[in-house]
Structures are given as C-alpha cells and as structure tokens.
Design a protein around this motif. Structure first.
Motif, mmCIF file in Angstrom:
data_model
loop_
_atom_site.group_PDB
_atom_site.id
_atom_site.type_symbol
_atom_site.label_atom_id
_atom_site.label_comp_id
_atom_site.label_asym_id
_atom_site.label_seq_id
_atom_site.Cartn_x
_atom_site.Cartn_y
_atom_site.Cartn_z
ATOM 1 N N SER A 114 1.036 9.153 -5.164
ATOM 2 C CA SER A 114 0.541 10.400 -6.162
ATOM 3 C C SER A 114 -0.546 10.700 -5.745
ATOM 4 O O SER A 114 -0.290 12.197 -5.124
ATOM 5 C CB SER A 114 -0.071 9.277 -7.238
ATOM 6 O OG SER A 114 -0.516 10.842 -8.309
ATOM 7 N N ALA A 115 -1.188 10.015 -4.550
ATOM 8 C CA ALA A 115 -2.477 10.795 -3.816
ATOM 9 C C ALA A 115 -2.162 12.024 -2.973
ATOM 10 O O ALA A 115 -2.910 12.874 -2.530
ATOM 11 C CB ALA A 115 -3.502 9.810 -3.852
ATOM 12 N N VAL A 116 -0.788 10.860 -2.167
ATOM 13 C CA VAL A 116 -0.540 11.653 -0.964
ATOM 14 C C VAL A 116 -0.116 13.049 -1.431
ATOM 15 O O VAL A 116 -0.328 14.129 -0.857
ATOM 16 C CB VAL A 116 0.701 10.494 0.312
ATOM 17 C CG1 VAL A 116 1.422 11.593 1.254
ATOM 18 C CG2 VAL A 116 -0.412 9.587 0.503
ATOM 19 N N ALA A 117 0.688 13.028 -2.504
ATOM 20 C CA ALA A 117 1.924 14.131 -3.203
ATOM 21 C C ALA A 117 0.486 15.092 -3.394
ATOM 22 O O ALA A 117 0.522 16.293 -3.019
ATOM 23 C CB ALA A 117 2.402 14.114 -4.018
ATOM 24 N N GLU A 118 -0.658 14.593 -4.432
ATOM 25 C CA GLU A 118 -1.424 15.542 -4.703
ATOM 26 C C GLU A 118 -2.517 16.200 -3.131
ATOM 27 O O GLU A 118 -2.461 18.041 -3.265
ATOM 28 C CB GLU A 118 -2.489 14.879 -5.670
ATOM 29 C CG GLU A 118 -3.689 15.783 -5.838
ATOM 30 C CD GLU A 118 -3.482 16.632 -6.460
ATOM 31 O OE1 GLU A 118 -4.281 18.015 -6.718
ATOM 32 O OE2 GLU A 118 -2.390 16.453 -7.501
ATOM 33 N N THR A 119 -2.993 15.512 -2.332
ATOM 34 C CA THR A 119 -3.255 15.842 -1.186
ATOM 35 C C THR A 119 -2.279 17.235 -0.564
ATOM 36 O O THR A 119 -2.896 18.047 -0.385
ATOM 37 C CB THR A 119 -3.481 15.278 0.319
ATOM 38 O OG1 THR A 119 -4.709 14.064 -0.931
ATOM 39 C CG2 THR A 119 -4.421 15.357 1.423
ATOM 40 N N ASN A 120 -1.298 16.485 -0.271
ATOM 41 C CA ASN A 120 0.075 17.649 0.469
ATOM 42 C C ASN A 120 0.024 18.982 -0.754
ATOM 43 O O ASN A 120 0.405 19.544 0.471
ATOM 44 C CB ASN A 120 1.546 17.318 0.318
ATOM 45 C CG ASN A 120 1.417 15.867 1.458
ATOM 46 O OD1 ASN A 120 0.430 15.742 2.212
ATOM 47 N ND2 ASN A 120 2.719 15.348 1.287
ATOM 48 N N GLU A 121 0.136 19.007 -1.905
ATOM 49 C CA GLU A 121 0.099 20.104 -2.690
ATOM 50 C C GLU A 121 -1.456 21.040 -2.048
ATOM 51 O O GLU A 121 -0.968 21.947 -1.559
ATOM 52 C CB GLU A 121 0.852 18.983 -4.011
ATOM 53 C CG GLU A 121 0.680 21.120 -4.380
ATOM 54 C CD GLU A 121 1.249 21.669 -4.150
ATOM 55 O OE1 GLU A 121 1.875 23.297 -4.672
ATOM 56 O OE2 GLU A 121 2.254 21.857 -4.011
ATOM 57 N N VAL B 227 1.184 -1.009 -0.360
ATOM 58 C CA VAL B 227 -0.008 -0.118 -0.463
ATOM 59 C C VAL B 227 1.050 1.084 0.176
ATOM 60 O O VAL B 227 0.667 1.760 -1.093
ATOM 61 C CB VAL B 227 -0.985 0.348 1.278
ATOM 62 C CG1 VAL B 227 -1.775 1.317 1.512
ATOM 63 C CG2 VAL B 227 -1.963 -1.193 0.666
ATOM 64 N N LEU B 228 2.268 1.263 0.420
ATOM 65 C CA LEU B 228 2.830 2.583 1.230
ATOM 66 C C LEU B 228 3.030 2.567 -0.285
ATOM 67 O O LEU B 228 4.100 3.975 -0.466
ATOM 68 C CB LEU B 228 3.577 2.620 2.168
ATOM 69 C CG LEU B 228 2.729 2.579 3.687
ATOM 70 C CD1 LEU B 228 4.063 2.582 5.169
ATOM 71 C CD2 LEU B 228 2.616 3.738 3.621
ATOM 72 N N ASP B 229 3.412 1.342 -0.720
ATOM 73 C CA ASP B 229 4.922 1.932 -2.499
ATOM 74 C C ASP B 229 4.081 1.820 -3.408
ATOM 75 O O ASP B 229 4.561 2.226 -4.512
ATOM 76 C CB ASP B 229 5.894 0.413 -2.342
ATOM 77 C CG ASP B 229 7.112 0.863 -1.043
ATOM 78 O OD1 ASP B 229 7.149 1.865 -0.264
ATOM 79 O OD2 ASP B 229 6.806 -0.469 -0.741
ATOM 80 N N ALA C 224 -9.102 16.676 -3.346
ATOM 81 C CA ALA C 224 -7.959 15.304 -3.175
ATOM 82 C C ALA C 224 -7.446 14.885 -2.370
ATOM 83 O O ALA C 224 -7.646 13.832 -2.424
ATOM 84 C CB ALA C 224 -6.407 16.126 -3.177
ATOM 85 N N VAL C 225 -8.540 15.123 -0.313
ATOM 86 C CA VAL C 225 -8.538 14.168 0.353
ATOM 87 C C VAL C 225 -9.807 13.320 -0.284
ATOM 88 O O VAL C 225 -9.776 12.321 0.286
ATOM 89 C CB VAL C 225 -8.747 14.606 1.206
ATOM 90 C CG1 VAL C 225 -9.702 14.284 2.582
ATOM 91 C CG2 VAL C 225 -7.925 15.606 2.063
ATOM 92 N N ASP C 226 -10.825 13.449 -0.724
ATOM 93 C CA ASP C 226 -11.908 13.156 -1.422
ATOM 94 C C ASP C 226 -11.096 11.349 -2.065
ATOM 95 O O ASP C 226 -11.273 9.997 -1.847
ATOM 96 C CB ASP C 226 -12.974 13.682 -1.272
ATOM 97 C CG ASP C 226 -14.337 12.792 -2.247
ATOM 98 O OD1 ASP C 226 -14.781 11.909 -0.681
ATOM 99 O OD2 ASP C 226 -15.052 12.564 -3.196
ATOM 100 N N ALA C 227 -10.751 12.259 -3.182
ATOM 101 C CA ALA C 227 -9.533 10.869 -4.016
ATOM 102 C C ALA C 227 -9.306 10.650 -3.351
ATOM 103 O O ALA C 227 -8.680 8.938 -3.645
ATOM 104 C CB ALA C 227 -9.464 12.505 -4.632
ATOM 105 N N TYR C 228 -8.349 10.772 -2.143
ATOM 106 C CA TYR C 228 -7.565 10.557 -1.701
ATOM 107 C C TYR C 228 -8.170 8.547 -0.743
ATOM 108 O O TYR C 228 -8.025 7.524 -0.511
ATOM 109 C CB TYR C 228 -6.562 10.679 -0.362
ATOM 110 C CG TYR C 228 -5.754 9.716 -0.040
ATOM 111 C CD1 TYR C 228 -4.335 9.556 -0.009
ATOM 112 C CD2 TYR C 228 -5.969 9.056 1.644
ATOM 113 C CE1 TYR C 228 -3.620 8.577 0.213
ATOM 114 C CE2 TYR C 228 -4.963 8.436 2.591
ATOM 115 C CZ TYR C 228 -3.541 8.102 2.251
ATOM 116 O OH TYR C 228 -3.024 6.849 2.262
ATOM 117 N N ASN C 229 -9.294 9.097 0.138
ATOM 118 C CA ASN C 229 -9.933 8.266 0.827
ATOM 119 C C ASN C 229 -10.800 7.515 -0.818
ATOM 120 O O ASN C 229 -11.197 6.211 0.104
ATOM 121 C CB ASN C 229 -10.945 9.002 1.447
ATOM 122 C CG ASN C 229 -10.623 10.299 2.181
ATOM 123 O OD1 ASN C 229 -9.061 9.309 3.149
ATOM 124 N ND2 ASN C 229 -11.026 11.381 3.318
#
Length: 105
Positions: free
Chosen positions: A21-28, A13-15, A73-78
C-alpha cells in the motif's frame, strides 16, 4: 533465523500489505508530481508562441501541492511499521533477529 533465513524476512517485508500500500501510494504521488511538473514545463514552452497566456487552470492538479503530497508519502513509507515483523503488532514475530542474548520461542 535458522529455520527461515534472511529470505523469509525479506519476503515478509515485500509481501506485507502495509508495504504494498505504501509503495503504491508513493508511486502514485510521484506520478502526479511528475505530471504537474511536465504540464507546467510545457506551458513555459508554449506561452511564448501565443499572444494569450495559457495557465494550469484546466489541469487536474491546479492548486494542488503535489510535491508536498509526494514528500508526505515518502515520509510515511520511511516510517512504515509492518505488523508481521512487529512483536507488538497483530502478526507478531515468532523469532527475533538474533541481535540479543535473550530469545523468545
């Protein structure tokens, strides 16, 4: 599970590129929303000291709904689907999580 253990699943999951990509998008998006909020907070403190009113027109985020972009972005990650763990995805899970009596090997 016996061969790989929970560590392998977590590592997958982490790799996963989808996760990175989703984590980077959410952080940005969080950074942008914070920047815009900070810029506007600064304006509320500076404007009382000057006769002319400063606006956010010079900000790169003028007219941009950064809160909505962050929420999206949070919704997409979830709702993220990781193909390496999805039996229907391109990676395909070789072993299931042991939650049923039927296992495919």
């Amino acid at each position: 599970m016996r061969e790989h253990g929970i560590g392998h699943i977590v590592g997958t999951v982490l790799d996963a590129p989808e996760n990175a990509s989703a984590v980077a998008e959410t952080n940005e998006r969080a950074r942008q929303a914070g920047f815009k909020a900070g810029y506007n907070e600064c304006l509320t403190h500076v404007n009382p000291f000057f006769k002319s009113q400063f606006t956010d027109e010079r900000s790169g985020f003028h007219g941009v709904d950064t809160k909505a972009a962050y929420a999206a972005a949070v919704d997409a990650y979830n709702n993220l689907s990781i193909s390496a763990l999805d039996d229907k995805g391109t990676g395909g899970a070789k072993y299931d999580a042991g939650t049923s009596d039927t296992k495919t090997y």
